[in-house]
Every structure is written in structure tokens, then in C-alpha cells.
Scaffold this active site. Structure first.
Site, PDB file in Angstrom:
ATOM      1  N   ARG A 108       0.823  -1.203   0.000  1.00 52.33           N
ATOM      2  CA  ARG A 108       0.000   0.000   0.000  1.00 52.33           C
ATOM      3  C   ARG A 108       0.861   1.258   0.000  1.00 52.33           C
ATOM      4  O   ARG A 108       0.535   2.249  -0.655  1.00 52.33           O
ATOM      5  CB  ARG A 108      -0.908  -0.004   1.233  1.00 52.33           C
ATOM      6  N   GLU A 109       1.960   1.216   0.719  1.00 56.94           N
ATOM      7  CA  GLU A 109       2.790   2.410   0.867  1.00 56.94           C
ATOM      8  C   GLU A 109       3.541   2.772  -0.410  1.00 56.94           C
ATOM      9  O   GLU A 109       3.594   3.936  -0.790  1.00 56.94           O
ATOM     10  CB  GLU A 109       3.799   2.200   2.000  1.00 56.94           C
ATOM     11  N   SER A 110       4.147   1.790  -1.046  1.00 56.53           N
ATOM     12  CA  SER A 110       5.098   2.101  -2.122  1.00 56.53           C
ATOM     13  C   SER A 110       4.863   1.343  -3.420  1.00 56.53           C
ATOM     14  O   SER A 110       5.592   1.560  -4.385  1.00 56.53           O
ATOM     15  CB  SER A 110       6.518   1.780  -1.649  1.00 56.53           C
ATOM     16  N   TYR A 126      -6.764   3.458   3.753  1.00 59.60           N
ATOM     17  CA  TYR A 126      -5.482   2.791   3.997  1.00 59.60           C
ATOM     18  C   TYR A 126      -5.685   1.550   4.855  1.00 59.60           C
ATOM     19  O   TYR A 126      -5.193   0.455   4.526  1.00 59.60           O
ATOM     20  CB  TYR A 126      -4.540   3.773   4.695  1.00 59.60           C
TER      21      TYR A 126
END
Length: 642
Positions: A502-504, A611
Site C-alpha cells: 500500500r505504501e510504495s 489505507y
């Protein structure tokens, strides 16, 4: 039986016919690669004789286009337009193309070479500075009507424009196009943007309505001036503009007063129907964000008139926070058909329906459980059904595979990756994906997986909109690093994988606008403190681009959050995104009245809400690769009060 992504991928890669069988997996550089690096070094040091000798040795080496760019770009930007056009077009399938065009146009604009400018940019550029040069070039070419229209669009803006625009704005003004009407338009935009200096400057340019300009300035300084309604009785449309702008500004300071005055001005027929509706929507939206109980009656009276799903959704989240199911049901019924079909609200319709009609609720849950998302997984688990992965089970297509190396971009990517030029390689990969249809993009994605370029496979799925190609979207990136970190901190490996995805999107060099870096998107200050606490080797921010360091630090930080929140993954995940302070504030507000699903649904930040839902559902997808049968929530997380 579970749909095992790992088995699908393994089978597919066994039969993947690589069109570039020459790819070397060895770490040592080839002679051409070393010569290329030596040539770049010579060029950087301006050792041109040595560079030319080395360049001749490279023949058709894929990365010579980069050498040619750096060797010739200074000459290109000084060349006549047609000469430059031919030179720039040599880079047309690389990321260098836009760089070359930008540098040429910027130089041509500064030197007022207008004919050359239009040869390279016959159409309007995207960059604002270049747009100002473009319209100056059009004026020089005699295309005055088109140029002045474009200049006006640039000028009517709520903020200052770059200095490069001043000359063309001066010509437009001297030609008589800066009318009182357009000055007033920009005056209002600068008011809404809070640009006091620009607002003051523009107010001095108003002559036809100087009294109204002074009135606008007084409202800007003190929007509560609007309570003196006798000052705003004029039927002139611009006075209506002042009232509208002032009420919006007042709403930021005193929402109650703004709504009170809006009602008074509305009764006095100050606004047209359209103006009234737009202003009403703005005020109601602010009231919904604030969730002020004293305004709830006004909100509930206005919402049916505004008839907007996004406002209904805000009201429903408020109702959920208050466990006000009557209001929730009311607005669920008012949603459009599209809104009711949204998985989010399908879930809550099922929850509410279950209180009266369990059969219908089960039908809704069953329909929802066929979807691969947070709500679909929740519904499937509630029914005891297998999770629906809806995986397209992507496999290599031998005919399409033969086409991969027909695009020279792939050869450039391979060489850049071999030279550890990963940022340049990713830029090339994005351009490569954009040149091809989704079917070929999927095959490139499989090729990336074979090479271990996991971030590139994810990028292929994004560029090709291959949402059901789970092998591309959810690869086991940095597997050794995740295994090591999960064991050290006793973490579920799929949780930290899901956070990183999810972050990168598994791009090791990802950098956010606020400075978070690497696979798990750590802020430098957080990384430094986490490294100190956990005795992890960390020297500077560059280390955050090393997957081994980044994943270890990110996992250590997530482990700390789990401890802070009593091993509750919902709260720890929310804290990873929004910070532990925000999560504690939300918990104080809900005061132990909510369950897990309701708490997540009522998280005030859209980014954090989505998120948490993404990370939880991504974990369920990654679990299909292994042996874990964990539910989305633990029994403790379900029994906790939030």
C-alpha cells in the site's frame, strides 16, 4: 479450495518464453556496460576526446541514447527549430524526449526565439512558464485572437503567476483586454485563495465598481461585516459575489454565524437558485466535517434538497459514530442507485436489513461476498464462504511474448537494471507500458516477475488497468527481507507485506511529497528514532532506499505500534498512516462505543480509512500464497471496543 497465487505464478513462469535469452544474471559488468560507464564519466568530466573514442566502441548498445542526449543537449537547445526537432525526435520513445523539449522551449522562450519555439511546440505546453512563452510566440506569429484568449485564461487565477508571464500580460493589458469584468473575476479568486497582497493590488485596478471593491476588501478583513445587511442590498450581481465570498470566509471562522446569515440573505432573495445551491452545499459540507450537534437539524433539512451522495455519505458516517441507525437508514434509502451499489454501502445496507429481514440481508451479503475488496471479504467471512479472489490467472502468451523485444525500451530497462540505475529504469518502464495495450502490458508484467522486478510488475498492472491480474499486483517482493524482519519482530509476514504494498507499490525508491521514503515509506525522523531504539544500523536517509534497512526499520516501527495498541492491528495500521496521536484522539472521541467495522468506517481522514481497509484486505490476498487461514480480524479485535 483456495486459489493459490504462488502456484499459478510458478506454473506460468516455467513456460515463459523469454525473448531476451541473452540476459545475464551475473553481477559482473559486461565489457559494453563498463565502456558505457567510462564514457559517461568522461563526458561528465568534459574529457571529450576520450568520450568520443569510447562512444565509437559502443555501436548499437541500448543506452547510447543516454550518452547522445548528454553529449548533444546543449547544442540542441541552441539549434534552429527544424534542426532541433529532428534531434529531439531521436529520443521520442524515452523519458529523455520530454526533458529535451522542456529545455529547448525554456531556452527559446528566454531568448525570444518565437518561430523556433512553435516548431517544437505547435500546441499549448503544460508548464505555465512555457504557456506564457507559447502565447507570446503566437502573438509574434500574428495569431492575436487565439493568443489573447489563452493569456486571459492564464491571468484569471487566484495566485501570482511566474515572472516569465509578465511581458505577455503587459501586452494583453495594453491591447485593452484587461477589462473590469476580468479584474473582478480574478479579485474573487484571490479572495477565495487568501492572497491578500494580490487582492489589495487588484482592488486598486477596479475603477467601474470601486465602491464594491472597497466593500469586498472590508469583508475580507472582517467577514462578519455581512451582519450589516443594509450595506449589501444592491441588486448588482457583484454584490451577490461579495456576500457569497464573505459567507464562505466567515464559515471558516464562525460556521454558526455564516449559516444564520445565509438563511437571512436567502430569504431576502440575495442569490439565484444556482448560487444558493452551491453556497448551501459549501456550508453544509463544512457543517458535516465539523459534526456540530447544534447544526444537525439544519443539515438534515438541507441534505434532501442538495441530493448528493457524497454529502449523504458524510452524514451516514456521523450517524454511525453516534450509533444513530434511524438516520443511517434514512440516508441509505436516499442514495442514488450507483451509491447503493457501492460495496461500502451494500455492506451497511445488509447490516441494517439484518435487523428486520435476515433473508434479504443474506442476499445482499451473498452478492457482496463475490467481490474482492474489504467489504466483500468481510461479507464472505460472515457467511462462512471462501474469499473471492476473482483472479484472471494470467499466463504467458507465446505469440505476444515474441513481440516484447521489438520495443527497444525493454533492452534499455534491462541494461539500466544491470547497472543499478533503478530510477532511470523505472522511468523507462512507465514509458514502455504506456506505449502498449493491456494485453501486451500484461506480458511485460510477467517478464518483470521473471526478472524479480516486482515493483515493475505492479506498475504494469496499474498502467494496463489489470486489476484482476493478482500475480502482477501482489508479488512476493523482497521476500528474504520480509522473512527476516517478520521473524525478528514476531510479525505476520503478510501484514508487513500488505503495508509495503500500500505504501510504495514495492518501488524501493518511492518518495512521498512530505519526505517518506522507501518500501515502507518511513519519515527520516521516525527511522532515526526507531533505529536508535532497536539498535538497527542506520546512517542517513539514503539507507531508507535499501530494502533490507527499510523493511527492518518499518517492521520495528509497526511492532512498536502493535505494543502501544495492545496488539490491535486495526489501530496499529491506522497509526502507521496517521500517527499514534491521531488514533488516540479518535478513540477518545468514540469512547469505547464502537466495534471494529464501525470504527474503521468513521475514521475522519479519508486517506487513513481507505489505507486501513486496503492493508487488511491486501493481507488476505497475500495469505493466498501461503498456509495462513487467519481471518481479517482476530477474535480480540472483534471483541474490542473502540
Amino acid at each position: 479450495m483456495r486459489n493459490t497465487l504462488a502456484n499459478t505464478l510458478f506454473t506460468g513462469l516455467l513456460i515463459l518464453a523469454s525473448p531476451l535469452a541473452f540476459i545475464s544474471q551475473a553481477s559482473a559488468l559486461t565489457q559494453q556496460q563498463q565502456t558505457y560507464l567510462d564514457a559517461r564519466k568522461a563526458l561528465d568530466k568534459k574529457q571529450l576526446g576520450q568520450y568520443e573514442t569510447l562512444r565509437k566502441q559502443l555501436a548499437d548498445y541500448p543506452l547510447t541514447v543516454y550518452l547522445d542526449y548528454h553529449a548533444t543537449i546543449d547544442q540542441i537547445v541552441q539549434s534552429p527549430g527544424n534542426t532541433a526537432l529532428n534531434a529531439i525526435n531521436q529520443f521520442d520513445t524515452t523519458p529523455l524526449y520530454n526533458n529535451a523539449r522542456y529545455r529547448y522551449l525554456l531556452n527559446a522562450g528566454k531568448k525570444q526565439r518565437w518561430q523556433d519555439f512553435l516548431v517544437i511546440s505547435p500546441n499549448t505546453p503544460n508548464d505555465i512558464r512555457l504557456q506564457c512563452y507559447y502565447y507570446q510566440a503566437q502573438l509574434d506569429a500574428g495569431n492575436k485572437d487565439m493568443a489573447y484568449q489563452g493569456i486571459e485564461r492564464l491571468w484569471v487565477y487566484g495566485y501570482s503567476r511566474p515572472n516569465e508571464c509578465d511581458p505577455v500580460f503587459d501586452k494583453w493589458t495594453k491591447a485593452g483586454y484587461r477589462t473590469q469584468e476580468v479584474i473582478w473575476q480574478r479579485l474573487l479568486l484571490s479572495f477565495h485563495s487568501g492572497q491578500s497582497s494580490l487582492l489589495s493590488y487588484l482592488s486598486q485596478k477596479v475603477t467601474t465598481h470601486s465602491r464594491e471593491a472597497k466593500l469586498l476588501m472590508s469583508v475580507y478583513r472582517d467577514p462578519n461585516t455581512l451582519r450589516h445587511m443594509n450595506k449589501f442590498t444592491s441588486s448588482k450581481p457583484i454584490v451577490g459575489d461579495i456576500v457569497d465570498a464573505g459567507l464562505r470566509k466567515l464559515a471558516q471562522r464562525d460556521l454558526h454565524q455564516a449559516i444564520k446569515l445565509y438563511v437571512k440573505y436567502q430569504k431576502a432573495n440575495r442569490f439565484s437558485d444556482t448560487e444558493s445551491s452551491e453556497l448551501n452545499r459549501y456550508l453544509v459540507r463544512r457543517a458535516l466535517i465539523k459534526q456540530d450537534e447544534k447544526l444537525v437539524n439544519h443539515i438534515d433539512n438541507m441534505l434532501p434538497l442538495l441530493d448528493s451522495d457524497d454529502l449523504y455519505e458524510m452524514r451516514m458516517r456521523w450517524a454511525l459514530r453516534e450509533l444513530d441507525y434511524t438516520t443511517l437508514n434514512k440516508y441509505l434509502a436516499l442514495l442514488s442507485d450507483q451509491g447503493k451499489a457501492n460495496p461500502r454501502w451494500m455492506y451497511w445496507q445488509a447490516k441494517m436489513t439484518a435487523r428486520k429481514d435476515k433473508t434479504k440481508a443474506t442476499e445482499l451479503q451473498s452478492a457482496l461476498s463475490s467481490q474482492r475488496n474489504f467489504y466483500g471479504f468481510s461479507a464472505a467471512e460472515a457467511l462462512g464462504n471462501p474469499l473471492s479472489m476473482n483472479n484472471d490467472n494470467l499466463t504467458p502468451n507465446s505469440e505476444l511474448q515474441k513481440q516484447l523485444d521489438q520495443d527497444k525500451g525493454l533492452a534499455r530497462v534491462i541494461e539500466l537494471m544491470a547497472l543499478d540505475k533503478r530510477i532511470d529504469a523505472r522511468n523507462e518502464w512507465v514509458y514502455l507500458m504506456r506505449r502498449h495495450n493491456s494485453e501486451l502490458t500484461a506480458q511485460y508484467g510477467l517478464f518483470a516477475l521473471q526478472q524479480g522486478w516486482h515493483g515493475f510488475s505492479v506498475e504494469s498492472s496499474i498502467q494496463g488497468k489489470l486489476w484482476d491480474s493478482l500475480a502482477l499486483r501482489f508479488p512476493l517482493a523482497a521476500n528474504d527481507e520480509f522473512i527476516k524482519a517478520s521473524k525478528k519482530y514476531n510479525l505476520n509476514i503478510d501484514e508487513i507485506r500488505a503495508i509495503s504494498r500500500r505504501e510504495s507499490a514495492f518501488y524501493p525508491y518511492a518518495t512521498s511529497g512530505v519526505g517518506a521514503r522507501g518500501l515502507m515509506q518511513l519519515m527520516p525522523a521516525t527511522a532515526k528514532e526507531t533505529a536508535r531504539k532497536n539498535k538497527i544500523a542506520y546512517n542517513d536517509v539514503k539507507d531508507l532506499y535499501d530494502p533490507n534497512v527499510n523493511i527492518m526499520l518499518g517492521s520495528a516501527y509497526y511492532s512498536e505500534l502493535l505494543k502501544q495498541f495492545n496488539n490491535n492491528r486495526v489501530l496499529a495500521t491506522a497509526a502507521y498512516n496517521a500517527g499514534p496521536g491521531s488514533v488516540r484522539r479518535w478513540l477518545r472521541a468514540s469512547n469505547g462505543t464502537l466495534d471494529a467495522m464501525t470504527f474503521i468506517e468513521t475514521i475522519p481522514y479519508t486517506e487513513t480509512r481507505e489505507y486501513v481497509q486496503a492493508v487488511l484486505s491486501y493481507r488476505m490476498i497475500f495469505q493466498q500464497n501461503g498456509q495462513s487461514n487467519d481471518s481479517m480480524f482476530s477474535s480480540k479485535e472483534l471483541s474490542d471496543k473502540y
